[in-house]
Design a protein around this motif. Structure first.
Motif, PDB file in Angstrom:
ATOM      1  N   GLY A 123       0.766  -1.195  -0.112  1.00  0.00           N
ATOM      2  CA  GLY A 123       0.055   0.013   0.009  1.00  0.00           C
ATOM      3  C   GLY A 123       0.919   1.434  -0.056  1.00  0.00           C
ATOM      4  N   THR A 124       2.144   1.260   0.371  1.00  0.00           N
ATOM      5  CA  THR A 124       2.900   2.430   0.048  1.00  0.00           C
ATOM      6  C   THR A 124       3.752   2.604  -1.238  1.00  0.00           C
ATOM      7  OG1 THR A 124       5.079   0.866   0.716  1.00  0.00           O
ATOM      8  CG2 THR A 124       3.787   1.755   2.507  1.00  0.00           C
ATOM      9  N   PRO A 125       3.978   3.677  -1.356  1.00  0.00           N
ATOM     10  CA  PRO A 125       4.369   3.883  -2.862  1.00  0.00           C
ATOM     11  C   PRO A 125       5.315   3.041  -3.358  1.00  0.00           C
ATOM     12  CG  PRO A 125       4.321   6.024  -1.686  1.00  0.00           C
ATOM     13  CD  PRO A 125       4.326   5.014  -0.498  1.00  0.00           C
ATOM     14  N   GLY A 126       4.785   2.545  -4.786  1.00  0.00           N
ATOM     15  CA  GLY A 126       5.614   1.426  -5.329  1.00  0.00           C
ATOM     16  C   GLY A 126       5.427  -0.048  -4.779  1.00  0.00           C
ATOM     17  N   TYR A 127       4.536  -0.138  -3.780  1.00  0.00           N
ATOM     18  CA  TYR A 127       4.228  -1.417  -3.119  1.00  0.00           C
ATOM     19  C   TYR A 127       2.822  -1.628  -3.507  1.00  0.00           C
ATOM     20  CZ  TYR A 127       9.087  -1.613  -1.938  1.00  0.00           C
ATOM     21  OH  TYR A 127      10.543  -1.597  -1.903  1.00  0.00           O
ATOM     22  N   GLU A 128       1.982  -0.700  -4.104  1.00  0.00           N
ATOM     23  CA  GLU A 128       0.518  -1.164  -4.072  1.00  0.00           C
ATOM     24  C   GLU A 128       0.285  -2.424  -5.018  1.00  0.00           C
ATOM     25  OE1 GLU A 128       1.347   3.632  -4.284  1.00  0.00           O
ATOM     26  OE2 GLU A 128       1.999   1.479  -5.195  1.00  0.00           O
ATOM     27  N   PRO A 129       0.957  -2.830  -5.902  1.00  0.00           N
ATOM     28  CA  PRO A 129       0.721  -3.975  -6.681  1.00  0.00           C
ATOM     29  C   PRO A 129       0.714  -5.226  -5.670  1.00  0.00           C
ATOM     30  CG  PRO A 129       2.069  -2.684  -8.227  1.00  0.00           C
ATOM     31  CD  PRO A 129       1.959  -2.059  -6.528  1.00  0.00           C
ATOM     32  N   GLN A 130      -0.074  -6.270  -5.997  1.00  0.00           N
ATOM     33  CA  GLN A 130       0.052  -7.582  -5.122  1.00  0.00           C
ATOM     34  C   GLN A 130       1.295  -8.407  -5.294  1.00  0.00           C
ATOM     35  OE1 GLN A 130      -3.098 -10.845  -6.311  1.00  0.00           O
ATOM     36  NE2 GLN A 130      -3.579 -10.797  -4.246  1.00  0.00           N
ATOM     37  N   ILE A 131       1.652  -8.938  -4.319  1.00  0.00           N
ATOM     38  CA  ILE A 131       2.992  -9.802  -4.611  1.00  0.00           C
ATOM     39  C   ILE A 131       2.183 -11.307  -4.826  1.00  0.00           C
ATOM     40  CG2 ILE A 131       4.674 -10.916  -3.237  1.00  0.00           C
ATOM     41  CD1 ILE A 131       4.948  -8.226  -1.587  1.00  0.00           C
ATOM     42  N   LEU A 132       2.791 -11.705  -5.938  1.00  0.00           N
ATOM     43  CA  LEU A 132       2.521 -13.278  -6.369  1.00  0.00           C
ATOM     44  C   LEU A 132       3.615 -13.839  -6.169  1.00  0.00           C
ATOM     45  CD1 LEU A 132       0.351 -15.255  -7.886  1.00  0.00           C
ATOM     46  CD2 LEU A 132       1.328 -14.226 -10.157  1.00  0.00           C
ATOM     47  N   VAL A 133       3.764 -14.700  -5.252  1.00  0.00           N
ATOM     48  CA  VAL A 133       4.892 -15.308  -5.162  1.00  0.00           C
ATOM     49  C   VAL A 133       5.258 -16.852  -5.858  1.00  0.00           C
ATOM     50  CG1 VAL A 133       6.386 -16.801  -3.352  1.00  0.00           C
ATOM     51  CG2 VAL A 133       5.084 -14.745  -2.701  1.00  0.00           C
ATOM     52  N   GLY A 134       6.284 -16.855  -6.518  1.00  0.00           N
ATOM     53  CA  GLY A 134       6.625 -17.950  -7.331  1.00  0.00           C
ATOM     54  C   GLY A 134       7.911 -18.062  -7.660  1.00  0.00           C
ATOM     55  N   GLY A 135       8.545 -19.524  -7.851  1.00  0.00           N
ATOM     56  CA  GLY A 135       9.845 -19.598  -8.468  1.00  0.00           C
ATOM     57  C   GLY A 135      10.441 -20.344  -7.166  1.00  0.00           C
ATOM     58  N   GLY A 136      10.297 -21.950  -7.325  1.00  0.00           N
ATOM     59  CA  GLY A 136      10.915 -22.659  -6.214  1.00  0.00           C
ATOM     60  C   GLY A 136      10.221 -22.551  -5.101  1.00  0.00           C
ATOM     61  N   LEU A 137       8.692 -22.367  -5.170  1.00  0.00           N
ATOM     62  CA  LEU A 137       7.858 -22.222  -4.168  1.00  0.00           C
ATOM     63  C   LEU A 137       7.389 -23.592  -3.663  1.00  0.00           C
ATOM     64  CD1 LEU A 137       5.991 -20.498  -2.288  1.00  0.00           C
ATOM     65  CD2 LEU A 137       4.069 -20.492  -4.024  1.00  0.00           C
ATOM     66  N   ARG A 138       7.287 -23.884  -2.393  1.00  0.00           N
ATOM     67  CA  ARG A 138       6.908 -25.110  -2.031  1.00  0.00           C
ATOM     68  C   ARG A 138       5.858 -24.992  -0.750  1.00  0.00           C
ATOM     69  NH1 ARG A 138      12.489 -25.357  -0.851  1.00  0.00           N
ATOM     70  NH2 ARG A 138      11.921 -25.707   1.289  1.00  0.00           N
ATOM     71  N   LEU A 139       5.062 -26.248  -0.600  1.00  0.00           N
ATOM     72  CA  LEU A 139       3.979 -26.081   0.429  1.00  0.00           C
ATOM     73  C   LEU A 139       4.624 -25.652   1.636  1.00  0.00           C
ATOM     74  CD1 LEU A 139       2.085 -29.171  -0.573  1.00  0.00           C
ATOM     75  CD2 LEU A 139       1.322 -26.874  -0.859  1.00  0.00           C
ATOM     76  N   ASP A 140       5.798 -26.081   2.062  1.00  0.00           N
ATOM     77  CA  ASP A 140       6.151 -25.824   3.512  1.00  0.00           C
ATOM     78  C   ASP A 140       6.542 -24.271   3.594  1.00  0.00           C
ATOM     79  OD1 ASP A 140       9.497 -25.611   3.316  1.00  0.00           O
ATOM     80  OD2 ASP A 140       8.613 -27.094   2.009  1.00  0.00           O
ATOM     81  N   HIS A 141       6.732 -23.518   2.665  1.00  0.00           N
ATOM     82  CA  HIS A 141       6.696 -22.112   2.632  1.00  0.00           C
ATOM     83  C   HIS A 141       5.939 -21.431   2.985  1.00  0.00           C
ATOM     84  CE1 HIS A 141      10.175 -22.529  -0.536  1.00  0.00           C
ATOM     85  NE2 HIS A 141      10.717 -22.306   0.513  1.00  0.00           N
TER      86      HIS A 141
END
Length: 229
Positions: A170-188
């Motif tokens: 929500g702060t300047p530059g950080y309004e877009p949603q973070i979509l996490v991917g790239g070596g992501l595992r269920l335990d993360h």
């Protein structure tokens, strides 16, 4: 409106799309040629997937391996073709030789999208300065998501960065949603969800048999269940 976490799945064809939807995917990223980490699919593939499922589809705009834009005329033509076919959401992202956002390339391509929503993909994980990149792109129309692992090597190393960026939502530059991917595992997931991450992206994790195998509905369903708690 549901507040559940977003699950985005890579789809290469209509069969992938149908399996991902059956497993609980919320959105699909459409790509071709995973040997090059995902290039723009054909118009025909987009049309087949659009006819097969009613999920939001984000179409990759990328014509060469790596994070340089490459032939901009080809990219622009791809964007025009996909818009003409009915695509309304996209994925793109380019860096210059110094690791900064290639604003000229990004702006030229975004101009073809006519306000469509789009994701800046994992080029951010190769950027010389992530914060500067975000602020450089902040005013571009349609940018609503960053696909990121938090580090070039993947989520294992990137978790601290992902959590720090999520805390600035929500702060300047950080309004877009973070979509996490790239070596992501269920335990993360427990740590990420607790830290405010509310969207994840899976590709290989949806294909236990590897990229030569189709999306597995049961694998996607495991991620849906983990996200839903």
């Amino acid at each position: 409106m549901s507040n559940r976490a977003v699950l985005e799945v890579i789809a290469l064809d209509a069969a992938d799309a149908i399996a991902a939807r059956a497993g609980g995917a919320d959105r699909l990223e459409l790509v071709a040629d995973m040997a090059a980490d995902g290039l723009t699919p054909s118009r025909e593939t987009f049309a087949e997937i659009r006819s097969a499922v009613d999920l939001p589809l984000r179409v990759m705009l990328r014509v060469a391996d790596g994070f340089a834009a490459g032939d901009m005329d080809v990219l622009v033509e791809k964007a025009r073709e996909m818009r003409a076919e009915g695509a309304e959401e996209f994925v793109l992202g380019f860096l210059d030789r110094d690791g900064h956002a290639d604003l000229v390339a990004v702006e030229r391509l975004v101009a073809e999208l006519n306000g469509c929503r789009w994701t800046f993909h994992r080029a951010i994980d190769r950027a010389a300065d992530r914060d500067a990149l975000r602020k450089t792109l902040a005013d571009l129309p349609g940018l609503d998501t960053y696909l990121t692992a938090g580090a070039a090597s993947g989520v294992d190393e990137g978790v601290p960065t992902l959590l720090a960026e999520a805390s600035r939502s929500g702060t300047p530059g950080y309004e877009p949603q973070i979509l996490v991917g790239g070596g992501l595992r269920l335990d993360h997931l427990p740590r990420l969800l607790a830290g405010g991450v509310d969207a994840v992206h899976i590709g290989g994790a949806a294909r236990p048999g590897g990229w030569s195998s189709p999306v597995d509905t049961a694998a996607v369903r495991k991620w849906r269940a983990a996200l839903d708690g």
